[in-house]
Design a protein around this motif. Structure first.
Motif, PDB file in Angstrom:
ATOM      1  N   ASP A   4      13.114  29.966   7.358  1.00 19.40           N
ATOM      2  CA  ASP A   4      13.013  30.056   5.898  1.00 19.40           C
ATOM      3  C   ASP A   4      13.811  31.229   5.357  1.00 19.40           C
ATOM      4  O   ASP A   4      14.491  31.120   4.335  1.00 19.40           O
ATOM      5  CB  ASP A   4      11.546  30.165   5.456  1.00 19.40           C
ATOM      6  N   GLU A   5      13.747  32.378   6.044  1.00 18.92           N
ATOM      7  CA  GLU A   5      14.507  33.544   5.598  1.00 18.92           C
ATOM      8  C   GLU A   5      16.005  33.312   5.776  1.00 18.92           C
ATOM      9  O   GLU A   5      16.804  33.700   4.925  1.00 18.92           O
ATOM     10  CB  GLU A   5      14.061  34.801   6.342  1.00 18.92           C
ATOM     11  N   ILE A   6      16.393  32.675   6.865  1.00 16.79           N
ATOM     12  CA  ILE A   6      17.805  32.347   7.091  1.00 16.79           C
ATOM     13  C   ILE A   6      18.315  31.450   5.966  1.00 16.79           C
ATOM     14  O   ILE A   6      19.385  31.692   5.391  1.00 16.79           O
ATOM     15  CB  ILE A   6      17.987  31.693   8.475  1.00 16.79           C
ATOM     16  N   LYS A   7      17.558  30.428   5.622  1.00 12.51           N
ATOM     17  CA  LYS A   7      17.957  29.528   4.530  1.00 12.51           C
ATOM     18  C   LYS A   7      18.016  30.263   3.198  1.00 12.51           C
ATOM     19  O   LYS A   7      18.932  30.045   2.398  1.00 12.51           O
ATOM     20  CB  LYS A   7      16.983  28.354   4.430  1.00 12.51           C
ATOM     21  N   ARG A   8      17.045  31.152   2.959  1.00 15.91           N
ATOM     22  CA  ARG A   8      17.020  31.919   1.703  1.00 15.91           C
ATOM     23  C   ARG A   8      18.261  32.801   1.602  1.00 15.91           C
ATOM     24  O   ARG A   8      18.898  32.880   0.549  1.00 15.91           O
ATOM     25  CB  ARG A   8      15.755  32.769   1.639  1.00 15.91           C
ATOM     26  N   LEU A   9      18.609  33.469   2.697  1.00 11.31           N
ATOM     27  CA  LEU A   9      19.791  34.333   2.679  1.00 11.31           C
ATOM     28  C   LEU A   9      21.056  33.521   2.433  1.00 11.31           C
ATOM     29  O   LEU A   9      21.900  33.904   1.625  1.00 11.31           O
ATOM     30  CB  LEU A   9      19.891  35.131   3.977  1.00 11.31           C
ATOM     31  N   GLY A  10      21.198  32.392   3.121  1.00 13.54           N
ATOM     32  CA  GLY A  10      22.378  31.546   2.920  1.00 13.54           C
ATOM     33  C   GLY A  10      22.485  31.056   1.488  1.00 13.54           C
ATOM     34  O   GLY A  10      23.558  31.087   0.879  1.00 13.54           O
ATOM     35  N   ALA A  11      21.370  30.628   0.922  1.00 13.83           N
ATOM     36  CA  ALA A  11      21.368  30.121  -0.453  1.00 13.83           C
ATOM     37  C   ALA A  11      21.630  31.224  -1.471  1.00 13.83           C
ATOM     38  O   ALA A  11      22.095  30.948  -2.580  1.00 13.83           O
ATOM     39  CB  ALA A  11      20.028  29.450  -0.754  1.00 13.83           C
ATOM     40  N   GLY A  35      25.291  38.496  -1.466  1.00  6.12           N
ATOM     41  CA  GLY A  35      23.993  37.903  -1.206  1.00  6.12           C
ATOM     42  C   GLY A  35      22.912  38.446  -2.115  1.00  6.12           C
ATOM     43  O   GLY A  35      23.142  39.375  -2.894  1.00  6.12           O
ATOM     44  N   GLY A  36      21.729  37.906  -1.974  1.00  2.26           N
ATOM     45  CA  GLY A  36      20.615  38.238  -2.843  1.00  2.26           C
ATOM     46  C   GLY A  36      19.880  39.504  -2.481  1.00  2.26           C
ATOM     47  O   GLY A  36      18.868  39.816  -3.099  1.00  2.26           O
ATOM     48  N   GLU A  37      20.355  40.229  -1.500  1.00  2.00           N
ATOM     49  CA  GLU A  37      19.765  41.528  -1.199  1.00  2.00           C
ATOM     50  C   GLU A  37      20.892  42.542  -1.057  1.00  2.00           C
ATOM     51  O   GLU A  37      22.037  42.169  -0.803  1.00  2.00           O
ATOM     52  CB  GLU A  37      18.887  41.478   0.055  1.00  2.00           C
ATOM     53  N   PRO A  38      20.588  43.817  -1.247  1.00  2.00           N
ATOM     54  CA  PRO A  38      21.632  44.838  -1.168  1.00  2.00           C
ATOM     55  C   PRO A  38      22.337  44.821   0.196  1.00  2.00           C
ATOM     56  O   PRO A  38      21.705  44.560   1.221  1.00  2.00           O
ATOM     57  CB  PRO A  38      20.877  46.150  -1.356  1.00  2.00           C
ATOM     58  N   TYR A  39      23.613  45.069   0.157  1.00  2.00           N
ATOM     59  CA  TYR A  39      24.438  45.214   1.369  1.00  2.00           C
ATOM     60  C   TYR A  39      24.554  43.922   2.171  1.00  2.00           C
ATOM     61  O   TYR A  39      24.715  43.950   3.381  1.00  2.00           O
ATOM     62  CB  TYR A  39      23.927  46.359   2.254  1.00  2.00           C
ATOM     63  N   PHE A  40      24.460  42.797   1.501  1.00  2.00           N
ATOM     64  CA  PHE A  40      24.678  41.502   2.134  1.00  2.00           C
ATOM     65  C   PHE A  40      25.858  40.858   1.436  1.00  2.00           C
ATOM     66  O   PHE A  40      25.777  40.509   0.264  1.00  2.00           O
ATOM     67  CB  PHE A  40      23.426  40.636   2.008  1.00  2.00           C
ATOM     68  N   LEU A 107      22.663  35.347  14.392  1.00  2.00           N
ATOM     69  CA  LEU A 107      22.011  35.363  13.090  1.00  2.00           C
ATOM     70  C   LEU A 107      23.009  35.033  11.980  1.00  2.00           C
ATOM     71  O   LEU A 107      22.752  34.193  11.114  1.00  2.00           O
ATOM     72  CB  LEU A 107      21.356  36.715  12.826  1.00  2.00           C
ATOM     73  N   ALA A 108      24.161  35.696  12.001  1.00  2.00           N
ATOM     74  CA  ALA A 108      25.189  35.433  10.981  1.00  2.00           C
ATOM     75  C   ALA A 108      25.622  33.969  11.019  1.00  2.00           C
ATOM     76  O   ALA A 108      25.772  33.330   9.977  1.00  2.00           O
ATOM     77  CB  ALA A 108      26.383  36.359  11.194  1.00  2.00           C
ATOM     78  N   HIS A 109      25.816  33.447  12.219  1.00  2.00           N
ATOM     79  CA  HIS A 109      26.207  32.041  12.377  1.00  2.00           C
ATOM     80  C   HIS A 109      25.158  31.130  11.752  1.00  2.00           C
ATOM     81  O   HIS A 109      25.494  30.181  11.031  1.00  2.00           O
ATOM     82  CB  HIS A 109      26.402  31.731  13.866  1.00  2.00           C
ATOM     83  N   ALA A 110      23.879  31.410  12.003  1.00  2.00           N
ATOM     84  CA  ALA A 110      22.799  30.588  11.451  1.00  2.00           C
ATOM     85  C   ALA A 110      22.782  30.647   9.928  1.00  2.00           C
ATOM     86  O   ALA A 110      22.584  29.621   9.265  1.00  2.00           O
ATOM     87  CB  ALA A 110      21.455  31.039  12.021  1.00  2.00           C
TER      88      ALA A 110
END
Length: 131
Positions: A4-11, A35-40, A107-110
């Motif tokens: 779920d967190e992986i999908k949230r980050l990608g979206a 991305g939706g969080e700092p430094y992403f 993780l990045a790949h996912a």
């Protein structure tokens, strides 16, 4: 990290308006996703539609690629180090790891795979497959 967190980050990755980016070198198109969080973020430089340089940063870690590299390079960023008086949030220094951080690469790949239906992300994913 769970799915779920992986999908949230990608979206959460949103393309930054190219008009606010500093001019790229001649013949280079720069594409930046924040991305939706700092430094992403994900930054790609393209020459004639082909990736010339790529960088993925998240939570103080980094993955970079250039054609002349022997594969993906991982490192850590100074973005989480706020004890430095010279630190400015718009700057980023990356210190390369001596060995690849395979867990971070996975993780990045996912995260990137959640956007695999988009042409640029599909092209980025091929860098992971060939590394």
């Amino acid at each position: 990290m769970d799915q779920d967190e992986i999908k949230r980050l990608g979206a959460s990755l949103r393309q930054i308006d190219p008009g606010i980016l500093s001019p790229a070198k001649e013949g280079i198109t720069k594409v930046w996703y924040q991305g939706g969080e700092p430094y992403f973020d994900v930054v790609v430089e393209l020459r004639h539609g082909e990736i010339e340089w790529f960088q993925f940063t998240l939570r103080g870690k980094s993955i970079s690629w250039r054609p002349r590299f022997s594969g993906l390079q991982t490192g850590k960023t100074n973005e989480l180090d706020t004890n430095d008086l010279t630190f400015h949030p718009a700057t980023k220094l990356v210190e390369q790891n001596n060995q690849q951080d395979h867990q971070f690469i996975e993780l990045a790949h996912a995260i990137l795979k959640t956007r695999a239906n988009e042409p640029l992300f599909k092209q980025i994913l091929t860098l992971f497959d060939s590394a």
